[in-house]
Structures are given as C-alpha cells and as structure tokens.
Write a protein that holds these residues in place. Structure first.
Motif, PDB file in Angstrom:
ATOM      1  N   ASP A   1     -58.141  15.902   5.791  1.00 50.21           N
ATOM      2  CA  ASP A   1     -58.981  17.095   5.930  1.00 50.21           C
ATOM      3  C   ASP A   1     -60.323  16.928   5.223  1.00 50.21           C
ATOM      4  OD1 ASP A   1     -57.002  18.289   7.398  1.00 50.21           O
ATOM      5  OD2 ASP A   1     -56.157  19.415   5.706  1.00 50.21           O
ATOM      6  N   ARG A   2     -60.350  16.160   4.144  1.00 52.47           N
ATOM      7  CA  ARG A   2     -61.596  15.955   3.412  1.00 52.47           C
ATOM      8  C   ARG A   2     -62.576  15.067   4.173  1.00 52.47           C
ATOM      9  NH1 ARG A   2     -59.505  14.841  -2.834  1.00 52.47           N
ATOM     10  NH2 ARG A   2     -58.689  16.946  -3.214  1.00 52.47           N
ATOM     11  N   PHE A   3     -62.048  14.160   4.986  1.00 53.85           N
ATOM     12  CA  PHE A   3     -62.909  13.192   5.657  1.00 53.85           C
ATOM     13  C   PHE A   3     -63.264  13.586   7.087  1.00 53.85           C
ATOM     14  CE2 PHE A   3     -61.520  10.482   2.216  1.00 53.85           C
ATOM     15  CZ  PHE A   3     -62.640   9.703   1.975  1.00 53.85           C
ATOM     16  N   ARG A   4     -62.522  14.486   7.687  1.00 54.02           N
ATOM     17  CA  ARG A   4     -62.779  14.824   9.095  1.00 54.02           C
ATOM     18  C   ARG A   4     -64.162  15.422   9.295  1.00 54.02           C
ATOM     19  NH1 ARG A   4     -58.044  18.406  11.482  1.00 54.02           N
ATOM     20  NH2 ARG A   4     -58.318  19.346   9.424  1.00 54.02           N
ATOM     21  N   LEU A   5     -64.510  16.409   8.480  1.00 52.81           N
ATOM     22  CA  LEU A   5     -65.798  17.081   8.654  1.00 52.81           C
ATOM     23  C   LEU A   5     -66.971  16.153   8.372  1.00 52.81           C
ATOM     24  CD1 LEU A   5     -67.303  19.625   9.363  1.00 52.81           C
ATOM     25  CD2 LEU A   5     -67.116  20.354   6.962  1.00 52.81           C
ATOM     26  N   PRO A   6     -66.984  15.376   7.271  1.00 58.13           N
ATOM     27  CA  PRO A   6     -68.118  14.451   7.065  1.00 58.13           C
ATOM     28  C   PRO A   6     -68.295  13.452   8.197  1.00 58.13           C
ATOM     29  CG  PRO A   6     -66.875  14.712   5.031  1.00 58.13           C
ATOM     30  CD  PRO A   6     -66.086  15.390   6.102  1.00 58.13           C
ATOM     31  N   LEU A   7     -67.205  12.987   8.792  1.00 54.95           N
ATOM     32  CA  LEU A   7     -67.315  12.038   9.894  1.00 54.95           C
ATOM     33  C   LEU A   7     -67.854  12.694  11.159  1.00 54.95           C
ATOM     34  CD1 LEU A   7     -64.003   9.997   9.441  1.00 54.95           C
ATOM     35  CD2 LEU A   7     -66.336   9.195   9.041  1.00 54.95           C
TER      36      LEU A   7
ATOM     37  N   TYR B   1     -72.398  13.948  14.602  1.00 56.57           N
ATOM     38  CA  TYR B   1     -72.345  14.440  15.977  1.00 56.57           C
ATOM     39  C   TYR B   1     -72.948  15.830  16.090  1.00 56.57           C
ATOM     40  CZ  TYR B   1     -70.421  16.316  20.308  1.00 56.57           C
ATOM     41  OH  TYR B   1     -70.273  16.916  21.538  1.00 56.57           O
ATOM     42  N   MET B   2     -72.839  16.630  15.039  1.00 58.11           N
ATOM     43  CA  MET B   2     -73.347  18.002  15.083  1.00 58.11           C
ATOM     44  C   MET B   2     -74.865  18.066  14.916  1.00 58.11           C
ATOM     45  SD  MET B   2     -70.371  20.155  13.072  1.00 58.11           S
ATOM     46  CE  MET B   2     -70.502  19.218  11.550  1.00 58.11           C
TER      47      MET B   2
ATOM     48  N   ILE C   1     -82.375  14.683  18.911  1.00 55.47           N
ATOM     49  CA  ILE C   1     -83.770  14.430  18.558  1.00 55.47           C
ATOM     50  C   ILE C   1     -83.919  14.273  17.047  1.00 55.47           C
ATOM     51  CG2 ILE C   1     -86.098  15.353  18.610  1.00 55.47           C
ATOM     52  CD1 ILE C   1     -85.174  14.460  21.307  1.00 55.47           C
ATOM     53  N   VAL C   2     -83.259  15.141  16.302  1.00 51.11           N
ATOM     54  CA  VAL C   2     -83.345  15.082  14.837  1.00 51.11           C
ATOM     55  C   VAL C   2     -82.722  13.781  14.330  1.00 51.11           C
ATOM     56  CG1 VAL C   2     -82.649  16.199  12.693  1.00 51.11           C
ATOM     57  CG2 VAL C   2     -83.314  17.591  14.664  1.00 51.11           C
ATOM     58  N   ALA C   3     -81.575  13.407  14.899  1.00 49.83           N
ATOM     59  CA  ALA C   3     -80.922  12.164  14.482  1.00 49.83           C
ATOM     60  C   ALA C   3     -81.814  10.960  14.756  1.00 49.83           C
ATOM     61  CB  ALA C   3     -79.588  12.011  15.208  1.00 49.83           C
ATOM     62  N   THR C   4     -82.468  10.955  15.914  1.00 47.34           N
ATOM     63  CA  THR C   4     -83.361   9.841  16.241  1.00 47.34           C
ATOM     64  C   THR C   4     -84.530   9.770  15.280  1.00 47.34           C
ATOM     65  OG1 THR C   4     -82.766  10.084  18.577  1.00 47.34           O
ATOM     66  CG2 THR C   4     -84.715   8.780  18.079  1.00 47.34           C
TER      67      THR C   4
ATOM     68  N   ASN D   1     -76.847   1.285  16.987  1.00 42.15           N
ATOM     69  CA  ASN D   1     -76.415   1.819  15.701  1.00 42.15           C
ATOM     70  C   ASN D   1     -76.606   3.332  15.651  1.00 42.15           C
ATOM     71  OD1 ASN D   1     -75.735   1.542  12.752  1.00 42.15           O
ATOM     72  ND2 ASN D   1     -77.802   2.363  12.580  1.00 42.15           N
ATOM     73  N   LEU D   2     -77.712   3.809  16.207  1.00 44.23           N
ATOM     74  CA  LEU D   2     -77.961   5.251  16.255  1.00 44.23           C
ATOM     75  C   LEU D   2     -76.902   5.952  17.104  1.00 44.23           C
ATOM     76  CD1 LEU D   2     -79.574   7.886  16.034  1.00 44.23           C
ATOM     77  CD2 LEU D   2     -81.078   7.024  17.830  1.00 44.23           C
ATOM     78  N   MET D   3     -76.586   5.397  18.265  1.00 46.68           N
ATOM     79  CA  MET D   3     -75.591   6.022  19.136  1.00 46.68           C
ATOM     80  C   MET D   3     -74.201   5.982  18.516  1.00 46.68           C
ATOM     81  SD  MET D   3     -76.805   4.789  22.934  1.00 46.68           S
ATOM     82  CE  MET D   3     -75.591   5.867  23.681  1.00 46.68           C
ATOM     83  N   ALA D   4     -73.881   4.882  17.819  1.00 44.92           N
ATOM     84  CA  ALA D   4     -72.585   4.787  17.149  1.00 44.92           C
ATOM     85  C   ALA D   4     -72.486   5.818  16.032  1.00 44.92           C
ATOM     86  CB  ALA D   4     -72.385   3.380  16.601  1.00 44.92           C
ATOM     87  N   TRP D   5     -73.561   5.939  15.261  1.00 45.50           N
ATOM     88  CA  TRP D   5     -73.576   6.911  14.168  1.00 45.50           C
ATOM     89  C   TRP D   5     -73.361   8.336  14.680  1.00 45.50           C
ATOM     90  CZ3 TRP D   5     -77.214  10.791  12.805  1.00 45.50           C
ATOM     91  CH2 TRP D   5     -77.077  11.300  11.502  1.00 45.50           C
ATOM     92  N   SER D   6     -73.925   8.625  15.852  1.00 44.59           N
ATOM     93  CA  SER D   6     -73.825   9.982  16.403  1.00 44.59           C
ATOM     94  C   SER D   6     -72.514  10.226  17.136  1.00 44.59           C
ATOM     95  CB  SER D   6     -74.991  10.243  17.370  1.00 44.59           C
ATOM     96  OG  SER D   6     -76.236  10.083  16.728  1.00 44.59           O
ATOM     97  N   GLY D   7     -71.938   9.188  17.763  1.00 41.43           N
ATOM     98  CA  GLY D   7     -70.799   9.405  18.652  1.00 41.43           C
ATOM     99  C   GLY D   7     -69.444   9.092  18.094  1.00 41.43           C
ATOM    100  N   ILE D   8     -69.369   8.277  17.045  1.00 38.63           N
ATOM    101  CA  ILE D   8     -68.060   7.859  16.533  1.00 38.63           C
ATOM    102  C   ILE D   8     -67.248   9.062  16.044  1.00 38.63           C
ATOM    103  CG2 ILE D   8     -66.972   6.701  14.573  1.00 38.63           C
ATOM    104  CD1 ILE D   8     -68.842   4.375  14.999  1.00 38.63           C
ATOM    105  N   GLY D   9     -67.904   9.990  15.348  1.00 39.55           N
ATOM    106  CA  GLY D   9     -67.183  11.135  14.810  1.00 39.55           C
ATOM    107  C   GLY D   9     -66.521  11.972  15.887  1.00 39.55           C
ATOM    108  N   PHE D  10     -67.236  12.215  16.994  1.00 39.83           N
ATOM    109  CA  PHE D  10     -66.665  13.013  18.085  1.00 39.83           C
ATOM    110  C   PHE D  10     -65.474  12.300  18.716  1.00 39.83           C
ATOM    111  CE2 PHE D  10     -66.504  13.813  22.679  1.00 39.83           C
ATOM    112  CZ  PHE D  10     -66.233  15.174  22.677  1.00 39.83           C
ATOM    113  N   ASN D  11     -65.646  11.018  19.051  1.00 42.59           N
ATOM    114  CA  ASN D  11     -64.541  10.271  19.657  1.00 42.59           C
ATOM    115  C   ASN D  11     -63.353  10.179  18.714  1.00 42.59           C
ATOM    116  OD1 ASN D  11     -66.246   9.880  21.824  1.00 42.59           O
ATOM    117  ND2 ASN D  11     -66.773   7.785  21.284  1.00 42.59           N
TER     118      ASN D  11
END
Length: 310
Positions: free
Chosen positions: A121-127, A131-132, A136-139, A178-188
């Motif tokens: 539970d501690r790690f789910r939200l940070p990961l 994605y949230m 544009i901001v992430a880029t 790397n940008l796409m991985a950083w943004s998408g890994i958490g959702f998947n």
C-alpha cells in the motif's frame, strides 16, 4: 388454475428485473455520449473531408474550389514515402519499448504481490503518480532534466566521463522511451497487480506444498493467470505509442535538426493540416493511421488472447 395465475405472478418480478437492467444500462450513457461526440462524429467528418480536395485554377489566379476527388487522397497517402517512413520509425520504437515497459510493469507487480499488504500500500501510490501527471507537464519535466545547460543528468554522467547528449540522434529514442516508461509503468503495474490480487491464494499455497519455489510460482502460475491483463495493457500501449505526438512535438523545440516535421505519423498529419493547410489530405492520413492502429491492435489481440489449451 395455477398455470393461469403464473404469468401474472411473474410479471411484477420481470418488471423489476427490466427496471434494474435499465438503471444499470443508464450508467453507460455518459460514456456512449462522449464516445459518439468525440470519436464517432470526428471520424465521420474526417472521412467526409478526405473525399474532397481544394483545386486551384491552374494559373494561380482566382479562388480555390473544393471538389470531390473520391479516393485520390487515400491513394496519395498510401504512396507517401515520408508518411510511411514515420510509421516505420514509430513501429520499430514500439516493438522495442512496449516489451521493455511490460516487463518492468510485471516485475514491479510481482514484487508488490510478494510483499506484505502494508508495504504494498505504501508503494502503489508513488508508482502511480507519474501516470497521473499530465503528459505535457511530464514532458517538460524531462526536457529540463535532459537539458545540457540546466539539467542535472548531463553533469551527473559527466562525472563518469560519459558525454550524454540526450537530444542527439543516438539517444533521442532512448530519451523518449524513458519518458514513456516513467509515465506508463505505474498504470500497467496497477492493472497487473489488481489481477494478481484477485487470484485465490489457495492456488499458490497448493504450489508451495508441491515444492514449487517462489520464482517458479511467479513464472508458471502468476504470469499465465494475468495474461488477459497483459493483453489489455499491451493493446493500450500499442494504440498510445503509434499515436505519439506531444512528447516528440515538445522535443522538437530542443532538437529541430533531429526531429523533423514528419518524425511521427501524427506530426505529419498535424503538419499537413495546420502548417500546409491541406485538411483534406490530413484527414485521409488520419483515417489511414486509424486503420493501421486498429489492425495492429486487432492482430495482437487475436494472436495473444487465446484460451490456454489443456
């Protein structure tokens, strides 16, 4: 007598069931309204526009006229080498990046599933936070991090004697990946983790009793049981990667000599529509891209979403 009264007794129950079904279906109305307004209607309009083209007088005088040209725009699109080069470029990127992102997502999901519930539970939200963050901001964040003048990454790698030019042609796709991985890994990861949590723990316990190691359980039991979730996230990744636009568009401002105006299919469509003003041809290219994305997703789903044979 009882047979004659049975229909009347069952009628109120059928009426309540029908009412409950209608109430349940009503929750889908907002989705279908949005899907119709923002997907179906634009596709119909794009298809209509793709059948026309602006024609000049031939001498350069007079106003242009819009004429029906049938499938001429599509024929030009299928023969557009620069558009298909961008499609191939993005396709090769997808073949490499999507499996890597899926591998990391599954690995993190398996680690969370193996951890205690409190620690997970501690790690789910940070990961999930990357994605949230809006794309544009992430880029913009990563453009700053990659900057050779103000970003910290160039200086960090410089400490080890590595001249890392994240905007150069050799590292550009790595930077975007790397940008796409950083943004998408958490959702998947969250989708796969939810599928793992829905599995009956007795299945794992039975495997442990039979002497299976945790690695064997993860590879032979957990991963096959979440196959449908992996198919879903992969299909979504295929759709998103083939339509990549905002990332490369912002990177173009930093490295215009590397990222051209038709670097990706969406960038080519954007250029034809808003830079060259040929909306009709851009509409045809958008329909072609939709067909490619739909075909790629359908083929992947067809060949991977099969029931396991006994």
């Amino acid at each position: 007598m009882s047979a004659s009264t049975r229909p009347s007794a069952e009628a109120p129950r059928l009426g309540r069931q029908r009412m409950m079904a209608l109430k349940g279906a009503s929750f889908t109305v907002p989705f279908f309204l949005g899907f119709t307004l923002f997907t179906v209607v634009p596709m119909v309009l794009a298809l209509k526009e793709s059948l026309y083209a602006e024609m000049g007088s031939g001498l350069g005088f007079g106003a242009k006229t819009v004429e029906f040209v049938g499938v001429d725009n599509f024929l030009d699109g299928f023969g557009d080498g620069r558009f298909w080069s961008s499609m191939l470029r993005v396709g090769l990127f997808a073949v490499i990046s999507i499996p890597l992102i899926q591998f990391l997502s599954v690995g993190l999901a398996l680690l969370l599933d193996a951890a205690s519930q409190k620690l997970a539970d501690r790690f789910r939200l940070p990961l999930l936070v990357p994605y949230m963050i809006p794309g544009i901001v992430a880029t913009l964040i990563w453009i700053y991090l990659y900057s050779p003048t103000v970003g910290p990454l160039t200086g960090f790698f410089g400490l080890f004697g590595i001249d890392a030019n994240f905007y150069g042609s050799s590292l550009l796709w790595v930077s975007i990946g790397n940008l796409m991985a950083w943004s998408g890994i958490g959702f998947n990861m969250l989708i796969v983790y939810a599928a793992l949590r829905s599995v009956d723990p007795d299945v794992y316990q039975a495997a442990r009793i039979d002497g299976a190691s945790e690695w064997r359980i993860a590879w032979s039991i957990k991963v096959p049981l979440v196959r449908r979730s992996l198919v879903l996230t992969t299909v979504l990744s295929i759709i998103g990667t083939l339509q990549i636009f905002s990332d490369t568009m912002l990177f173009k401002s930093m490295t215009p000599q590397t990222i051209t105006r038709d670097f990706t299919p969406i960038m080519a469509i954007y250029d034809w529509a808003f830079q060259q003003g040929n909306f009709n041809y851009a509409a045809a290219l958008s329909i072609i891209l939709a067909l490619v994305v739909g075909t790629a997703s359908a083929l992947f789903y067809r060949f991977t979403n099969k029931a396991p044979t006994s």
